[in-house]
Design a protein around this motif. Structure first.
Motif: not given
Length: 282
Positions: A121-147
């Protein structure tokens, strides 16, 4: 040396930190909205917090010659709390504010279905408002979270070049880079990344689209880690231009995608809502 800290939670810092940061070369910061350490109990507490990021913190920063911008979002941890999710409906009225230069922090904490919904939903809001997005990758199981994060970004209306994947480390940097996103690294005293590990990553992966931040939240942290990383880069043989790219030009380029970045520090006002910050004197 000029430094732009692209992710620092100044709400958790004192004015002494602003003074020390300016002395170290910091001239601009972006403060992402985040979890405050204990559960919020209603959307209203978010709104007061967002208002502080838009008013009080820029006022504090200007006293010390630092340009302050922010990002706003429902953070991943609180995306799991039904008391907080109505914030998603209210975000559009904050995303039109001049000082908001991205949607964030969004992403994953425990990789739940509720977090999936909030991220999309918030990636869509960023697109709607022509803003970039700052994305937090998880501290646990980081590689799976990144993918998982990259998959959601690819399914969204937001282009990868408008996404900063933060809290990266040695296990995640290559796949984040291959995805075409910007690469963020939080430098801490004891956990996550440190200066020497950051230098090793820069040697391997280069300086393009890399942002280094101090995060500087409620736990043990250091708001001068950007400067310490710059010094470590110079000691390791990187040039002053390399340092300027990582510590200034890259964050300017990423947040400049919002069209709202103002790096000239306004003359500080005497008061903010009746408060001068001064204590015990003029």
């Amino acid at each position: 040396m000029r430094i732009f800290d692209p992710h620092i939670h100044m709400t958790s810092r004192t004015t002494d930190d602003y003074q020390a940061m300016h002395a170290a070369g910091v001239r601009a910061v972006v403060e992402p909205s985040f979890w405050l350490g204990q559960p919020r109990t209603s959307p209203s507490s978010f709104f007061d917090y967002f208002d502080a990021l838009l008013g009080w913190e820029p006022f504090r920063a200007a006293q010390y010659g630092i340009a302050h911008h922010c990002t706003v979002a429902l953070n991943p941890k609180e995306a799991n709390d039904p008391r907080c999710t109505p914030v998603l409906d209210a975000l559009p009225r904050y995303l039109v504010k001049d000082n908001v230069v991205a949607v964030g922090e969004i992403g994953y904490d425990s990789m739940t279905p509720a977090e999936d919904t909030a991220l999309a939903a918030q990636l869509q809001l960023a697109a709607d408002h022509q803003l970039p997005a700052l994305v937090h990758t998880p501290h646990r199981d980081k590689l799976a979270g990144l993918r998982r994060t990259i998959d959601v970004v690819r399914e969204s209306a937001l282009a990868p070049e408008d996404v900063l994947l933060d809290h990266l480390n040695e296990t995640t940097v290559k796949e984040a880079k291959d995805a075409g996103c910007w690469l963020g690294f939080s430098i801490y005293p004891d956990t996550k990344m440190d200066e020497d590990r950051m230098v090793a990553i820069l040697r391997t992966h280069g300086t393009e689209k890399v942002l280094v931040n101090s995060a500087a939240d409620w736990g043990k942290s250091d708001p001068l880690k950007t400067r310490r990383t710059a010094d470590a880069m110079l000691a390791a043989g990187f040039t002053a231009d390399d340092v300027d790219q990582v510590l200034w030009r890259n964050p300017v380029a990423f947040y400049g995608r919002s069209g709202r970045l103002q790096l000239d520090v306004p003359a500080p006002e005497a008061l903010h809502e009746g408060n001068s910050i001064l204590r015990g004197g003029e």
